[in-house]
Design an enzyme around this catalytic site. Structure first.
Site: not given
Ligand SMILES: *Cc1c(COP(=O)(O)O)cnc(C)c1O
Length: 548
Positions: A122
């Site tokens: 993120k």
């Molecule tokens: C947020 C997140 C995801 C999922 O991503 P999306 O965009 O919601 O599909 C997968 N792995 C981790 C570690 C995350 O923080």
């Protein structure tokens, strides 16, 4: 005039068209009709992209891609370059998002997205979003004094990942405050320490007595409250923010170029990206990349046991369901436990524990547009028709808990995507298998393991088999963020030691000063409103005082 020099406008997936600019959609987040923003026109790549972009750095590639969506009349090129440079200078590797080969024989590569400040993917989006917010606010405030100045107050709830990435994206930004609520004592100690050790004046951690759902209810109540909205300009940074999707497009291109430079990549090879998916934000960026023209054979959705997306691709029906009670009796660790009253199942990959996928609505819009629109209709009519379909589906989801689509939509959905569901047991087995056999010594986090498991399955598919088939599995978090799953999977491996997995920075977190406010059970959302109003006022006063 090439389309990318004209100013891109945005419309809502539910049909509304508000003639909004990039700045508007980034600051608003959600459209007034409840839909999500999409660009009116997905730009196509310049004809020489494959040769002229192949050796660009991550930052230069980001600039080329973002420039197709953001015209220089909105953000002058030099400013955009500077925002990008600052956003990715916080990453620990020069490549920002490097790829490593995990399995030479089966052509499984791993795209490491966890080299940012919070060690999770993120960061790629939120480092950029934080700088964008600041850029827009500072520009709006040029020459303004005192009460005329605009101030943005970001409010969010987190069960771990989004909150820490948002805090690191917004810390120290001018004219922006951030309030992140987490359920007290219910998030992982590492994530709690990551958030509360950020002591910048504009960062406010609220530890709420209650569950994650309680925190979310408070956020919803605040966004709907006329009183706080009269005094403050509220904003959200959740995964539906368009700038987050945009920022994530870069690594699909960057890893594509990194892969085709390898000796093992023969002419005529195919590429599938495999994405551990929750809210469909990460993989949606891959869909935009593909729609723009990146040669991707398929995008592979990897879900955990919260598998609404996988079920959609299997059955053509998108439906919430709550049938975990029965499985709970099996007694497997992490199996069948109800985490939230809402019916989300608690798994070893908590960042993917969702009931519905918020960004999926954007894909639905494109499916409806491609399948139902006829070329003889005027463009504005075609755009609106797609919105009508999406609105009907989403209304049914709300009223009846689900909806079905027809075979033509499924054909279109299956052309670009494939899906797999991975259980907790398979997740642990994959961490073990990769560490002990496939890539000795490599430690996966549970989310990334879900992607790798799906990639191994997908590599058996006749259209994607090695030696011609290549898979890039997205690795979304550093293993040290998810100690429980990693210890479970590797405790019996002789070569494994937690000490080697844990980064030095994590070891130091415990001793850093912390800043957090407690919100008692009885305080309710009005109590939080009081805190937010008071803290923002004090912050603005302190900034004004420092200037004089
Ligand atoms: C947020 C997140 C995801 C999922 O991503 P999306 O965009 O919601 O599909 C997968 N792995 C981790 C570690 C995350 O923080």
């Amino acid at each position: 005039m090439p389309s990318h020099t004209a100013s891109q406008r945005y419309l809502s997936t539910r049909g509304g068209s508000y003639d909004l600019s990039f700045e508007d959609v980034v600051l608003k987040g959600l459209a007034s009709d409840g839909g999500l923003f999409i660009p009116e026109d997905v730009p196509t790549l310049p004809s020489d992209w494959a040769s002229s972009w192949q050796d660009l750095s991550f930052e230069d590639l980001a600039f080329e891609l973002f420039s197709l969506y953001i015209s220089p009349s909105e953000i002058p090129s030099e400013d955009l370059k500077d925002i990008i440079r600052r956003s990715y200078s916080t990453f620990r590797t020069k490549d920002v998002t490097p790829i490593v080969t995990l399995d030479e024989k089966r052509n499984i590569h791993l795209l490491e997205l966890f080299h940012g400040p919070t060690y999770a993917f993120k960061d790629v989006a939120l480092q950029f979003l934080g700088n964008l917010f600041e850029y827009f606010l500072v520009r709006r405030n040029q020459g303004k004094e005192g009460p005329d100045r605009e101030h943005l107050t970001v409010i969010g709830a987190t069960s771990g990942d989004t909150g820490s990435a948002a805090i690191y994206g917004l810390r120290g930004k001018k004219d922006v405050s951030v309030f992140i609520m987490h359920p007290k004592g219910k998030i992982s100690p590492i994530q709690e320490a990551q958030m509360t050790s950020v002591t910048d004046a504009n960062v406010h951690n609220l530890a709420v007595e209650g569950t994650f759902d309680d925190c979310q209810d408070i956020v919803k109540a605040l966004f709907a409250d006329p009183e706080i909205n009269k005094d403050l300009k509220l904003a959200a940074v959740n995964s539906i923010n368009w700038a987050r999707i945009l920022a994530q497009i870069t690594y699909y291109f960057h890893s594509y170029f990194a892969l085709i430079r390898r000796h093992s990549f023969l002419p005529g090879s195919t590429i599938r990206f495999v994405v551990p998916t929750g809210n469909f934000g990460d993989i949606l960026a891959g869909y935009f990349a593909k729609r723009m023209g990146l040669p991707v054979q398929k995008l592979v959705i990897a879900t955990n046991e919260n598998d609404i997306l996988h079920r959609f691709w299997e059955t053509g029906r998108y439906e919430k369901h709550q049938v975990y009670g029965q499985e709970a009796k099996g007694g497997e660790p992490g199996d069948g436990v109800l985490a939230h009253e809402s019916g989300v199942k608690e798994t070893l990959s908590p960042a993917m524990d969702i009931l519905v996928s918020s960004n999926f609505e954007r894909l639905l819009w494109f499916l409806a547009y491609d399948v139902y629109s006829t070329n003889s209709d005027a463009l504005s009519l075609r755009l609106a028709q797609a919105g009508d379909h999406v609105k009907r589906w989403l209304d049914a989801l709300k009223a009846q808990g689900g909806f079905s689509v027809d075979e033509k939509i499924m054909e279109a959905a299956r052309r670009d995507f494939k899906s797999y569901r991975v259980s907790d047991k398979e997740t642990l087995a994959t961490i073990t298998e990769v560490f002990s056999k496939i890539s000795p010594g490599y430690v996966l986090d549970p989310h990334s393991a879900i992607g790798v498991r799906a990639a191994l399955w997908s590599a058996e598919d006749k259209e994607a088999k090695p030696p011609m088939g290549h898979h890039i599995a997205l690795s979304t978090a550093h293993p040290a963020k998810f100690i429980n799953a990693v210890q479970d999977a590797l405790a019996n491996e002789k070569e494994y030691s937690w000490d080697k997995v844990e980064p030095q920075a994590f070891k130091e977190l415990a001793d850093l000063p912390k800043r957090v406010m407690y919100v008692e059970k009885g305080a309710g959302w009005e109590g939080v409103r009081k805190i937010v109003l008071k803290e923002v006022q004090e912050e603005i006063a302190a900034v004004a005082k420092a200037k004089n």
